[in-house]
Write a protein that holds these residues in place. Structure first.
Motif, short mmCIF file in Angstrom:
data_model
loop_
_atom_site.label_atom_id
_atom_site.label_comp_id
_atom_site.label_asym_id
_atom_site.label_seq_id
_atom_site.Cartn_x
_atom_site.Cartn_y
_atom_site.Cartn_z
N GLN A 485 7.06 13.56 -13.44
CA GLN A 485 6.76 13.36 -12.02
C GLN A 485 5.27 13.59 -11.78
OE1 GLN A 485 9.19 12.40 -9.98
NE2 GLN A 485 10.90 12.74 -11.40
N VAL A 486 4.67 12.76 -10.93
CA VAL A 486 3.25 12.87 -10.60
C VAL A 486 3.09 12.87 -9.08
CG1 VAL A 486 0.94 11.85 -10.89
CG2 VAL A 486 2.63 11.65 -12.72
N ARG A 517 -8.96 7.40 6.00
CA ARG A 517 -8.05 6.65 5.13
C ARG A 517 -7.38 7.62 4.16
NH1 ARG A 517 -10.75 1.42 2.66
NH2 ARG A 517 -12.25 2.90 1.79
N ILE A 518 -6.05 7.60 4.14
CA ILE A 518 -5.26 8.59 3.39
C ILE A 518 -4.21 7.85 2.57
CG2 ILE A 518 -3.71 10.58 3.55
CD1 ILE A 518 -5.04 11.21 6.25
N LEU A 519 -4.07 8.25 1.31
CA LEU A 519 -3.01 7.75 0.43
C LEU A 519 -2.22 8.93 -0.10
CD1 LEU A 519 -1.63 5.54 -1.34
CD2 LEU A 519 -3.41 5.97 -3.06
N THR A 520 -0.89 8.90 0.07
CA THR A 520 -0.02 9.94 -0.46
C THR A 520 1.05 9.30 -1.33
OG1 THR A 520 1.37 9.86 1.54
CG2 THR A 520 -0.38 11.51 1.48
N VAL A 521 1.72 10.14 -2.12
CA VAL A 521 2.73 9.66 -3.07
C VAL A 521 4.11 10.07 -2.59
CG1 VAL A 521 3.58 9.85 -5.43
CG2 VAL A 521 1.13 9.76 -5.01
N ASP A 522 4.97 9.08 -2.41
CA ASP A 522 6.37 9.35 -2.12
C ASP A 522 7.17 9.50 -3.41
OD1 ASP A 522 8.81 9.52 -0.57
OD2 ASP A 522 9.21 7.45 -1.15
N LYS A 523 6.83 8.69 -4.41
CA LYS A 523 7.51 8.77 -5.70
C LYS A 523 6.61 8.18 -6.77
CE LYS A 523 11.52 6.90 -8.23
NZ LYS A 523 12.66 5.98 -8.17
N TYR A 524 6.34 8.97 -7.80
CA TYR A 524 5.59 8.50 -8.96
C TYR A 524 6.31 9.07 -10.17
CZ TYR A 524 1.53 7.33 -11.89
OH TYR A 524 0.71 6.82 -12.86
N GLU A 525 7.01 8.22 -10.89
CA GLU A 525 7.89 8.69 -11.95
C GLU A 525 7.68 7.87 -13.22
OE1 GLU A 525 12.45 10.20 -11.86
OE2 GLU A 525 12.17 8.11 -11.36
#
Length: 527
Positions: A485-486, A517-525
């Motif tokens: 997971q990341v 400007r914002i980038l987030t991770v919901d799922k990185y597998e």
């Protein structure tokens, strides 16, 4: 009175997309589309043109033509309405009216054409009805997804509760084991004192051995080892009064000096694997000082990579929020910076915001006389990007376990920033490890064990610090270290969506504005 075909072609007659509703050979369609631009009179204001056999009902759209090929007996008014609906569908399904965008969304467009026209006759459908059919949304499916998410959340809470309960039981067992060991050593010391003073205390030690030993199948067998109690079965149990727990302590007090070595404590039940938290909040990013016009661009990334290479799934969702605090600046329009990546995005505007037209991406209200709301945020634009192109992955993480043949593996972990325009903060790489395993790490890194996971944390990854690696040795085979997971939060937009300017409608003057400007991770597998 039928529609023979619905087509999209270039100004030179090159066909990009065509859907035939009546049997027609391809050569016939190619010939009609190639001849169509030559039939349009110069400076003509009409949107229809006829030949001896067919009629073309068309609409210019940027550098392309959207047209219907009908027979000459078809109702032209009905055909114009059908063409208008098709044009609106194309605008909503493609981010830009260009040749690459049309070819990229060709399948969706063909499905939309089939929903509008059937066997050459227009269906009684609206734009929203066609879009709902294409999205395939189901109320029952949404309910099932909500139920599934609730069950998953409950299962996670139950896992955490059980893990906490098992941890408390293990600590209690360790405390009792220490108390038992101390009591055994105290009993042995007392026996030594008794032996030093004479043999009067010896009978006191014989009684506990016969009274508290665990019964065995044979009486002779029980008498063959009277000097040392033997504990079998499930051993000490927590949560019960008296019984074997009290017997164990009493026997240890009256037993021989090595009674502590003979006691076999039961192994606790394996703890449930609770995945380490990889969700990173956007609070770790630097805050932007807001002007009276403030734009917030938020994106959420969800992807699954294969451990041997390849992208299993990818989805990027984004939205643009506009907040105005000065009423004098509420009548504005925003212009997005021109980017090549827009051709891969599916844009969707707020119902009160005008659709994109032309090459520029302008965000403004359909009614120019109206104002944007003051003092509250308004989501004016959304976008979505999917696909299986690995070049879209912002951070490439590789986990390479190599078994050594003795039950352990050497695990190499490497990361590399692919999206050089992003600045990633608080990057968390969580790798599962077998329960009870203690990794041996080579080199210096910020790592910890959280539950049954090896967690590596990197404070910042940017263009100046774009790659790194780590190696550790741990028990387990290659499959024991997946899924990985990341998580991270990033300053910037993965799709590179950016507002270039804000213009006041009344006088055309450019206004200063702030942008976040914002980038987030919901799922990185990685599986």
């Amino acid at each position: 009175m039928v529609v023979l075909a619905a087509s999209i072609c270039t100004r030179s007659g090159k066909p990009l997309l065509s859907r035939q509703f009546r049997p027609m050979p391809r050569s016939r369609v190619d010939g009609l589309l190639a001849a169509f631009p030559k039939l349009i009179p110069v400076n003509s204001q009409h949107t229809t043109v006829e030949t001896n056999d067919v009629r073309f009902v068309y609409q210019p759209f940027e550098e392309l033509y959207v047209l219907l090929i009908t027979n000459k007996g078809s109702n032209i008014l009905q055909d114009i309405k059908t063409l208008s609906l098709l044009v609106r569908l194309i605008s909503s399904l493609t981010p830009a009216m260009s040749e690459p965008a049309i070819l990229h969304h060709a399948f969706d467009l063909l499905c939309a054409f089939d929903e509008v026209v059937s066997l050459g006759y227009k269906e009684n459908v609206s734009l929203n009805q066609v879009r709902n059919v294409l999205e395939g949304e189901s109320h029952e499916e949404k309910i099932q997804e909500i139920i599934a998410r609730n069950k998953e959340a409950e299962a996670k809470e139950e896992l955490k509760r059980r893990a906490k309960q098992l941890e408390m039981q293990r600590r209690e067992q360790q405390r009792l084991a220490q108390a038992t060991g101390g009591a055994s050593r105290s009993g042995y010391g007392g026996g030594s004192g008794g032996m030093a003073g004479g043999y009067s205390n010896v009978p006191r030690y014989e009684a506990p051995q016969t009274e508290y030993r665990t019964p065995t199948p044979s009486a002779n067998q029980s008498q063959s080892q009277p000097s040392k109690p033997k504990f079998t079965g499930s051993g000490m149990k927590l949560g019960k009064k008296g019984g074997k727990q009290s017997d164990l302590i009493n026997a240890a007090i009256g037993g021989e000096p090595d009674v502590e070595e003979d006691i076999s404590y039961p192994q606790p039940e394996p703890e449930p694997e609770v995945p380490a938290e990889t969700e990173v909040s956007a609070d770790v990013l630097e805050k932007v000082e807001q002007d009276s016009i403030h734009v917030t661009i938020k994106e959420q990334l969800s992807l699954t990579l294969l451990r041997d290479g390849g992208l299993e799934s990818f989805e990027l969702k984004g939205d643009l929020d506009l907040r105005i605090t000065d009423a004098a600046q509420s009548k504005i329009r925003l212009t997005l910076a021109p980017k090549d990546a827009y051709s891969e995005l599916q844009f969707k505007q707020h119902p009160n915001v005008a659709k994109f037209s032309g090459s520029e991406k302008i965000i403004g209200l359909k009614d120019p006389s109206r104002n944007f709301p003051v003092g509250q945020g308004l989501g004016v634009l959304r976008w979505r990007m999917t696909g299986k192109d690995e070049s879209h992955v912002p951070l490439n993480v590789t986990v390479w376990p190599q078994p050594r043949g003795d039950g352990t593996s050497d695990v190499a972990v490497e990361y590399e920033l692919e999206a050089q325009h992003l600045t990633l903060r608080n990057v968390v790489i969580s790798i599962p490890v077998p329960s009870g395993a203690l990794p041996s790490v080579t080199g210096e890194a910020d790592w910890r064990l959280s539950g049954n996971s090896f967690v590596w944390t990197i404070d910042t990854i940017d263009s100046e610090n774009s790659n790194g690696s780590l190696e550790f040795r741990c028990q387990g085979d290659a499959d024991a270290f997946f899924p990985v997971q990341v998580g991270f939060a990033a300053s910037g937009s993965l799709a590179d969506v950016e507002v270039a300017k804000a213009v006041l409608i009344e006088d055309g003057s450019e206004q200063t504005f702030s942008q976040e400007r914002i980038l987030t991770v919901d799922k990185y597998e990685i599986v």
